[in-house]
Design an enzyme around this catalytic site. Structure first.
Site, PDB file in Angstrom:
ATOM      1  N   ASP A  22     -30.876 -68.720 -26.699  1.00 20.21           N
ATOM      2  CA  ASP A  22     -30.085 -67.843 -27.555  1.00 20.21           C
ATOM      3  C   ASP A  22     -28.618 -68.031 -27.137  1.00 20.21           C
ATOM      4  O   ASP A  22     -28.324 -68.581 -26.062  1.00 20.21           O
ATOM      5  CB  ASP A  22     -30.537 -66.379 -27.431  1.00 20.21           C
ATOM      6  CG  ASP A  22     -30.082 -65.561 -28.648  1.00 20.21           C
ATOM      7  OD1 ASP A  22     -29.156 -66.006 -29.368  1.00 20.21           O
ATOM      8  OD2 ASP A  22     -30.636 -64.471 -28.886  1.00 20.21           O
TER       9      ASP A  22
HETATM   10  C1  BGC Z   1     -28.690 -63.810 -31.762  1.00 19.95           C
HETATM   11  C2  BGC Z   1     -29.510 -64.896 -32.435  1.00 19.95           C
HETATM   12  C3  BGC Z   1     -28.626 -65.710 -33.334  1.00 19.95           C
HETATM   13  C4  BGC Z   1     -27.472 -66.256 -32.534  1.00 19.95           C
HETATM   14  C5  BGC Z   1     -26.496 -67.076 -33.351  1.00 19.95           C
HETATM   15  C6  BGC Z   1     -27.440 -64.357 -31.111  1.00 19.95           C
HETATM   16  O1  BGC Z   1     -26.605 -63.327 -30.728  1.00 19.95           O
HETATM   17  O2  BGC Z   1     -29.479 -63.130 -30.826  1.00 19.95           O
HETATM   18  O3  BGC Z   1     -30.554 -64.320 -33.160  1.00 19.95           O
HETATM   19  O4  BGC Z   1     -29.340 -66.719 -33.966  1.00 19.95           O
HETATM   20  O5  BGC Z   1     -26.740 -65.197 -31.958  1.00 19.95           O
HETATM   21  O6  BGC Z   1     -25.742 -66.254 -34.160  1.00 19.95           O
END
Ligand code: BGC
Length: 735
Positions: A243
């Protein structure tokens, strides 16, 4: 490939949005790129993409450009906002979700992107979780199946997906520091199971390791999770990514089986140093790169796909609407208050959400829409209703005057500040009741990334909402006119204290940009509701088993959360411990009626599979669909078991009055198994099993038994993810 290139390939290229949002980015802005990779690193094909991998044209390696998120591609205001994940899952309709996936995938592809960062399938462990709206259900089978259908649909278009957040990202409160302590049984049966189903059935291009720790180790630095479970036990063959900004030690991440650190890029220098001073073997990088390159080869850029840079908004909107409509759940319908009849043409429409309908939750899962958002008042008008202009004028000016100032980034991430609910004046309500045929009263909620919801004024109705609802019900009922409540929410809210008041309650969720049209279609009876709850609505927040430990300790910034309820979450708890919910899992009314008959089992003694079939008949007066739910009660001699567990579901086609459909299910040994921690295996006990076919977890219509003659060990898996502490788990015996 040079070491520099290798290190740059296993970390993303950072965030280059190419517009002013970049300055406000919640993520770090890229360091100076490394010499030699400068040009490649800054290549942006699609402005607004949220992540990219390095391209190395010299070696024919193309970039993977990624976009959020579960409600469709989120690219500024250029895309379609589909219904939220919970709404999609509430359809219980895999073929329809496959179509939704096709539309999302098509849009992603034709905008020049390679991968949609979806679906998010964490379990609804607690109703306060801020991101539940993105997630599907409290049940792992439903989550896994809906997830697999969406992945297959998206990937059928030639773009990739990211199955996230692996695993146990079940809260937003201090998500980057919290350690979730979970028994191996609860992990395997509940929290990992949906991922297992989706990985095995749909092979997502990427699997995203979450921010939190699980049993003492960060998910992105967790070899047990990433290698033993995902690769060895499940045979996962895509790219394991982090993530955004998750984890602390890039070297450990590389060694733990994390292939790609996102969004990057500053970790590469650390990796280069580590290789040079011997802390990291270069072949570890090579192994991760192998997975990345296999993934790169599955992308449109690698195939040099010439995208149209144009979407099919009309087709997207049609499928989005079908899913929104099918995901709506009718909780109550006293004296057939719904569907609205011709004589109910003049509608008094209350609630801010009727005029500013919430289409999705906030954070990365938010999609700014390209098309117009249809608010409920517009949808009703489109459907031919006359909406009280006294009220619409009042609400519109109130909302206009009371909406706080906001900046662009807040709007881009759906964190639009909203006007507080307008307090209604009793005399005004009485006057409106006099002049209109009925009232529709919208209760709305929005939540999202970075924060969990609160019990007061959020899970529970606020004092203003309660007094407004009472005033409307009193005035309209005094005139013998009906009141319909529409829940424009992202997840579970308290209903038991007020559900007796209105005549009907429709959960519309956050239905995407088509919101108003979709809600009006159901209210008007163009389509009979057929959605079913994917999470239990408890009588009170305190009834939730995880309320005893959510979000962990210390409360303000939890470092550890202990899943003491074990496998007993959602209906597994309410049912096994006989706690009455407000509305049970799987529940949802229809305008028509269905009967189930002729439950047949292919055998009375289980061998290695079992076929179950039943016939559904529409015995009511409307066309409609029904969800046939198959639950099993397993013997609990050697292990405690939930009273029943969902093991299959089928949504019928649209049945005309009088029409029947035979539906069937195939059960295999793994479907009967529970996870035996001692043996680290999925095991089936011998004894009598009860099949229950129902309309919800609490409304079982047909039952039949079969037996298993001898215990079966279905599958032995790695011993992995041992909790750091001894967890005193809730079991039916110790409660
Ligand atoms: C989130 C993800 C997301 C990523 C990109 C993160 O903060 O937890 O679900 O895909 O950001 O935006």
């Amino acid at each position: 490939m040079t070491l520099e290139e290798k290190a740059a390939l296993v970390v993303g290229t950072g965030l280059q949005f190419g517009d002013e949002i970049d300055k406000n980015s919640p993520y770090r802005i890229p360091n100076q790129p490394l010499p030699g990779t400068l040009a490649d690193r800054t290549t942006v094909y699609v402005v607004g993409a949220i992540g990219r991998t390095l391209e190395i044209p010299r070696l024919g390696i193309s970039t993977i450009e990624m976009v959020d998120g579960p409600a469709g591609a989120s690219l500024g205001s250029r895309t379609t906002a589909f219904p939220i994940g919970t709404a999609l899952a509430s359809t219980w309709n895999e073929p329809l979700i496959h179509q939704v996936g096709q539309r999302m995938g098509h849009e992603t592809l034709e905008l020049g992107l390679d991968l949609l960062l979806a679906p998010a399938i964490n379990i609804h462990r607690n109703p306060l979780t801020g991101r539940n709206f993105e997630y599907f259900s409290e049940d792992p089978l439903l989550s896994g199946k809906i997830g697999a259908a969406l992945i297959k649909g998206i990937q059928s278009q030639g773009v990739g997906t990211s199955l996230k957040h692996f695993v146990a990202n079940n809260q937003e409160t201090n998500r980057i520091e919290v350690d979730a302590e979970i028994s191996q049984r609860a992990l395997r049966e509940i929290y990992l199971r949906g991922f297992e189903i989706a990985v095995k059935e749909a092979n997502p291009l990427t699997l995203m390791a979450s921010y939190n720790s699980v049993n003492g180790n960060l998910a992105t630095e967790n070899e047990d999770l990433l290698v033993k479970i995902a690769r060895q036990d499940w045979g996962y063959e895509g790219i394991i990514v982090s993530d955004w900004e998750a984890g602390v030690d890039p070297v450990k991440q590389m060694q733990s089986g994390l292939n790609l650190i996102l969004p990057g890029p500053y970790q590469d220098t650390v990796l280069i140093e580590a290789v040079k001073d011997g802390r990291l073997e270069e072949k570890t990088l090579d192994k991760n790169i192998e997975w990345i390159l296999k993934g790169v080869m599955r992308t449109p850029k690698f195939r040099k796909y010439r995208y149209a840079n144009a979407q099919e908004f009309q087709k997207n909107a049609e499928v989005a609407k079908e899913a929104a409509v099918e995901g709506m759940v009718l909780l109550k319908n006293r004296e057939q208050a719904l569907p609205l009849m011709q004589e109910n043409n003049k509608v008094a429409l209350f609630g801010n959400g009727s005029y500013e309908t919430i289409v999705g939750g906030s954070g990365s899962g938010y999609v700014m829409t390209a098309g117009p958002t249809v608010h409920l008042f517009e949808g009703l008008k489109n459907e031919g209703f006359e909406v009280s202009t006294t009220l619409s004028a009042l609400y519109e000016s109130y909302i206009e005057q009371n909406t706080p100032e906001q900046n662009k980034i807040e709007i881009a991430r759906g964190r639009k500040k909203r006007a507080p609910e307008m307090k209604l004046d009793n005399d005004m309500v009485m006057e409106v009741a006099q002049k209109n045929d009925l009232a529709i009263f919208t209760i709305s909620r929005v939540s999202g990334e970075s924060a969990d919801r609160q019990v007061d004024d959020n899970f529970n109705l606020s004092a203003i909402e309660v007094s407004n609802l009472k005033a409307v019900v009193q005035s309209f009922h005094a005139k013998n006119k009906k009141v319909i409540v529409v829940l424009n929410v992202g997840g579970v809210i308290e209903t038991s204290s007020w559900k007796a008041l209105p005549d009907a309650i429709l959960v519309a969720w956050q239905p995407g940009q088509v919101a108003g049209n979709a809600i009006a279609e159901v209210l008007a009876g163009q389509t009979t509701p057929s959605g079913k709850l994917t999470a239990t609505f408890p009588e009170s927040y305190e009834d939730e088993p995880s309320a005893r430990n959510f979000p962990g300790t210390p409360l303000d910034k939890p470092k550890r959360v202990i899943y003491q309820e074990g496998i007993y979450i959602g209906y597994r708890y309410f049912d096994s411990f006989q706690v009455q919910p407000s509305y049970p899992f799987g529940f949802g009314l229809s305008y028509t009626d269905f009967t189930f008959r002729d439950l047949e089992l292919s055998t009375a003694t289980f061998d290695d599979s079992l076929l179950v079939s039943t016939t559904v008949t529409n015995t009511g007066n409307f066309n409609g669909k029904e969800v046939v739910q198959l639950y099993i009660s397993a013997p609990a001699e050697t292990m405690h078991k939930p009273r029943k567990e969902l093991k299959g579901f089928v949504k019928t086609k649209k049945l005309k009055p009088g029409e029947s459909q035979k539906v069937s299910f195939k059960l295999e040994a793994k479907d009967l198994a529970s996870f035996d921690v001692g043996a680290s295996a999925w095991s089936v006990e011998k004894g009598e099993y009860l099949i229950q076919i129902g309309k919800s977890s609490a409304d079982i219509i047909l039952t039949e038994t079969f037996s298993v003659a001898a215990p079966l060990q279905v599958e032995t898996v790695s011993r992995a993810l041992t909790p750091q502490i001894e967890i005193e788990e809730l079991t039916p015996k110790n409660e």
